[in-house]
Design a protein around this motif. Structure first.
Motif, short mmCIF file in Angstrom:
data_model
loop_
_atom_site.label_atom_id
_atom_site.label_comp_id
_atom_site.label_asym_id
_atom_site.label_seq_id
_atom_site.Cartn_x
_atom_site.Cartn_y
_atom_site.Cartn_z
N TYR A 79 0.78 -1.23 0.00
CA TYR A 79 0.00 0.00 0.00
C TYR A 79 0.82 1.29 0.00
O TYR A 79 0.25 2.36 -0.15
CB TYR A 79 -0.93 0.03 1.22
N HIS A 80 2.11 1.22 0.20
CA HIS A 80 2.89 2.45 0.33
C HIS A 80 3.91 2.57 -0.80
O HIS A 80 4.35 1.59 -1.36
CB HIS A 80 3.63 2.45 1.67
N ALA A 81 4.25 3.78 -1.09
CA ALA A 81 5.34 4.13 -2.02
C ALA A 81 5.09 3.62 -3.43
O ALA A 81 6.00 3.27 -4.15
CB ALA A 81 6.67 3.59 -1.51
N LYS A 82 3.85 3.61 -3.85
CA LYS A 82 3.54 3.23 -5.23
C LYS A 82 3.42 4.45 -6.12
O LYS A 82 3.21 4.33 -7.30
CB LYS A 82 2.21 2.44 -5.28
N GLY A 83 3.49 5.64 -5.54
CA GLY A 83 3.33 6.84 -6.33
C GLY A 83 1.86 7.18 -6.51
O GLY A 83 1.00 6.73 -5.77
N GLU A 84 1.57 7.97 -7.49
CA GLU A 84 0.21 8.41 -7.76
C GLU A 84 -0.59 7.26 -8.38
O GLU A 84 -0.13 6.60 -9.31
CB GLU A 84 0.24 9.59 -8.73
N ARG A 85 -1.79 7.02 -7.85
CA ARG A 85 -2.66 5.96 -8.36
C ARG A 85 -3.86 6.58 -9.06
O ARG A 85 -4.30 7.67 -8.72
CB ARG A 85 -3.15 5.09 -7.22
N SER A 86 -4.39 5.83 -10.01
CA SER A 86 -5.59 6.30 -10.69
C SER A 86 -6.80 6.07 -9.78
O SER A 86 -6.73 5.35 -8.78
CB SER A 86 -5.79 5.54 -12.01
N VAL A 87 -7.92 6.67 -10.13
CA VAL A 87 -9.14 6.53 -9.36
C VAL A 87 -9.59 5.06 -9.37
O VAL A 87 -10.02 4.51 -8.36
CB VAL A 87 -10.25 7.46 -9.91
N ARG A 88 -9.46 4.40 -10.51
CA ARG A 88 -9.86 3.00 -10.63
C ARG A 88 -9.00 2.11 -9.73
O ARG A 88 -9.52 1.23 -9.03
CB ARG A 88 -9.75 2.52 -12.07
N GLU A 89 -7.69 2.32 -9.72
CA GLU A 89 -6.80 1.52 -8.87
C GLU A 89 -7.14 1.72 -7.39
O GLU A 89 -7.16 0.76 -6.62
CB GLU A 89 -5.35 1.89 -9.12
N THR A 90 -7.39 2.96 -7.01
CA THR A 90 -7.74 3.24 -5.62
C THR A 90 -9.07 2.59 -5.25
O THR A 90 -9.20 2.00 -4.17
CB THR A 90 -7.81 4.77 -5.39
N ALA A 91 -10.05 2.68 -6.12
CA ALA A 91 -11.35 2.06 -5.85
C ALA A 91 -11.21 0.55 -5.75
O ALA A 91 -11.81 -0.08 -4.86
CB ALA A 91 -12.34 2.43 -6.95
N ASP A 92 -10.44 -0.05 -6.63
CA ASP A 92 -10.24 -1.50 -6.57
C ASP A 92 -9.52 -1.91 -5.29
O ASP A 92 -9.80 -2.96 -4.71
CB ASP A 92 -9.44 -1.98 -7.79
N MET A 93 -8.57 -1.07 -4.85
CA MET A 93 -7.79 -1.38 -3.67
C MET A 93 -8.67 -1.41 -2.41
O MET A 93 -8.50 -2.28 -1.55
CB MET A 93 -6.66 -0.36 -3.49
N VAL A 94 -9.63 -0.50 -2.30
CA VAL A 94 -10.47 -0.46 -1.11
C VAL A 94 -11.78 -1.22 -1.28
O VAL A 94 -12.56 -1.31 -0.35
CB VAL A 94 -10.76 1.00 -0.68
#
Length: 103
Positions: A79-94
């Motif tokens: 979860y850390h130090a991946k840089g900027e994530r897209s909205v889709r990646e963030t939504a999938d992650m949570v």
């Protein structure tokens, strides 16, 4: 040694193998020290050592610490130090779905 202590020792050695950079277990000073301490506090027929229970407690404490460190590192890397994530990646992650997803 009782079964609980042997199980704790095996789990502890397994965790040490995960973090060890040495090829052979026998070369590790840490493993040699742990084995020496377990043999030193071994229970005999003539005496009942309180140190045996202390050794079991220490082994379970170190095992808990090593397992927690390994889990922390895995979560941190995920979860850390991946840089900027897209909205889709963030939504999938949570676990959320975006409004246009057909999931």
């Amino acid at each position: 040694m009782s079964q609980g202590i042997v199980r704790s020792l095996r789990q502890l050695l397994s965790e040490i193998r995960h973090i060890s950079s040495e090829k052979k277990r026998q070369d590790s000073l840490l493993i040699k020290y742990i084995m020496m301490q377990f043999h030193k506090h071994k229970e005999t027929d003539q005496q009942l050592c309180k140190a045996q229970e202390e050794m079991k407690f220490l082994a379970s404490s170190y095992l808990c610490y090593l397992q927690s460190q390994r889990r922390y590192e895995a979560i941190y890397n995920q979860y850390h130090a991946k840089g900027e994530r897209s909205v889709r990646e963030t939504a999938d992650m949570v676990g959320f779905k975006l409004p246009h997803d057909t999931k």
